[in-house]
Design a protein around this motif. Structure first.
Motif, mmCIF file in Angstrom:
data_model
loop_
_atom_site.group_PDB
_atom_site.id
_atom_site.type_symbol
_atom_site.label_atom_id
_atom_site.label_comp_id
_atom_site.label_asym_id
_atom_site.label_seq_id
_atom_site.Cartn_x
_atom_site.Cartn_y
_atom_site.Cartn_z
ATOM 1 N N VAL A 69 3.255 5.258 -6.363
ATOM 2 C CA VAL A 69 2.919 5.079 -7.780
ATOM 3 C C VAL A 69 1.773 6.008 -8.172
ATOM 4 O O VAL A 69 1.790 6.623 -9.238
ATOM 5 C CB VAL A 69 2.573 3.603 -8.074
ATOM 6 N N LEU A 70 0.767 6.128 -7.297
ATOM 7 C CA LEU A 70 -0.348 7.034 -7.587
ATOM 8 C C LEU A 70 0.137 8.475 -7.699
ATOM 9 O O LEU A 70 -0.308 9.226 -8.575
ATOM 10 C CB LEU A 70 -1.432 6.912 -6.518
ATOM 11 N N ASN A 71 1.073 8.859 -6.839
ATOM 12 C CA ASN A 71 1.643 10.208 -6.940
ATOM 13 C C ASN A 71 2.399 10.388 -8.249
ATOM 14 O O ASN A 71 2.274 11.429 -8.905
ATOM 15 C CB ASN A 71 2.555 10.505 -5.751
ATOM 16 N N THR A 122 1.800 8.890 -10.983
ATOM 17 C CA THR A 122 0.785 8.923 -12.035
ATOM 18 C C THR A 122 0.167 10.309 -12.137
ATOM 19 O O THR A 122 0.029 10.865 -13.230
ATOM 20 C CB THR A 122 -0.294 7.860 -11.753
ATOM 21 N N ARG A 123 -0.206 10.875 -10.985
ATOM 22 C CA ARG A 123 -0.782 12.228 -10.982
ATOM 23 C C ARG A 123 0.217 13.254 -11.503
ATOM 24 O O ARG A 123 -0.125 14.123 -12.299
ATOM 25 C CB ARG A 123 -1.224 12.605 -9.570
ATOM 26 N N GLU A 124 1.457 13.166 -11.047
ATOM 27 C CA GLU A 124 2.491 14.115 -11.470
ATOM 28 C C GLU A 124 2.750 14.031 -12.970
ATOM 29 O O GLU A 124 3.110 15.029 -13.593
ATOM 30 C CB GLU A 124 3.787 13.878 -10.697
ATOM 31 N N ALA A 125 2.553 12.861 -13.558
ATOM 32 C CA ALA A 125 2.738 12.684 -15.000
ATOM 33 C C ALA A 125 1.507 13.135 -15.777
ATOM 34 O O ALA A 125 1.505 13.100 -17.007
ATOM 35 C CB ALA A 125 3.052 11.219 -15.311
ATOM 36 N N GLY A 126 0.460 13.541 -15.064
ATOM 37 C CA GLY A 126 -0.750 13.994 -15.717
ATOM 38 C C GLY A 126 -1.597 12.872 -16.284
ATOM 39 O O GLY A 126 -2.423 13.088 -17.160
ATOM 40 N N MET A 127 -1.404 11.677 -15.765
ATOM 41 C CA MET A 127 -2.136 10.516 -16.274
ATOM 42 C C MET A 127 -3.356 10.239 -15.409
ATOM 43 O O MET A 127 -3.373 10.568 -14.230
ATOM 44 C CB MET A 127 -1.222 9.282 -16.293
ATOM 45 N N GLY A 128 -4.338 9.598 -16.000
ATOM 46 C CA GLY A 128 -5.553 9.278 -15.280
ATOM 47 C C GLY A 128 -5.735 7.800 -15.008
ATOM 48 O O GLY A 128 -6.770 7.386 -14.499
ATOM 49 N N PRO A 147 0.807 -1.233 0.000
ATOM 50 C CA PRO A 147 0.000 0.000 0.000
ATOM 51 C C PRO A 147 0.837 1.279 0.000
ATOM 52 O O PRO A 147 0.478 2.259 -0.652
ATOM 53 C CB PRO A 147 -0.824 -0.097 1.276
ATOM 54 N N ARG A 148 1.948 1.278 0.680
ATOM 55 C CA ARG A 148 2.765 2.493 0.721
ATOM 56 C C ARG A 148 3.507 2.726 -0.596
ATOM 57 O O ARG A 148 3.651 3.864 -1.040
ATOM 58 C CB ARG A 148 3.715 2.447 1.903
ATOM 59 N N MET A 149 3.963 1.661 -1.241
ATOM 60 C CA MET A 149 4.566 1.842 -2.564
ATOM 61 C C MET A 149 3.488 2.241 -3.570
ATOM 62 O O MET A 149 3.737 3.062 -4.459
ATOM 63 C CB MET A 149 5.289 0.571 -3.028
#
Length: 125
Positions: free
Chosen positions: A77-79, A81-87, A71-73
């Protein structure tokens, strides 16, 4: 007569929103377009898979039962993804990897209907 040319980034908003299923096109995407005069009638998006592909996942065997590493990794990964502008995050899981499938389900990923296809470039292309 239909004409074919690449869309400029400022033309991406001409792509119907339902075509993208709510996803934002990432930086670096290229879009092949089909035009009937000034009307966009078709698109095919080209994205570098490295922007959305989330693999491999690895945790040392002796750490796998601790419960917080995945969960922590995943939060990292979600961060990313957001930083890359992906959905969305994509992961290809082969049928012989049930443990990876369990992790995907644990984080809330869902299987995509259909099958994954690949086209390998040939010399003549």
């Amino acid at each position: 007569m239909i004409e074919y040319r690449e869309l400029a980034p400022e033309e991406f908003d001409l792509i119907p929103s339902d075509v993208l299923d709510g996803l934002k096109l990432p930086d670096g995407v290229r879009v092949a377009g089909a035009w009937d005069g000034d009307k966009l009638v078709g698109v095919w998006c080209f994205m570098l898979v490295g922007h959305v592909h989330c693999e491999p996942l690895w945790v040392r065997p002796e750490y796998r039962k601790r419960g917080r590493i995945i969960p922590r990794m995943w939060a990292q990964v979600l961060n990313f993804t957001r930083e890359a502008g992906m959905g969305a995050v994509l992961s290809v899981i082969s049928d012989d990897k049930p443990e990876t499938k369990r992790v995907a389900e644990f984080v809330g990923a869902e299987p995509v209907p259909g099958k994954l296809y690949i086209y390998r470039l040939k010399e003549k292309d």
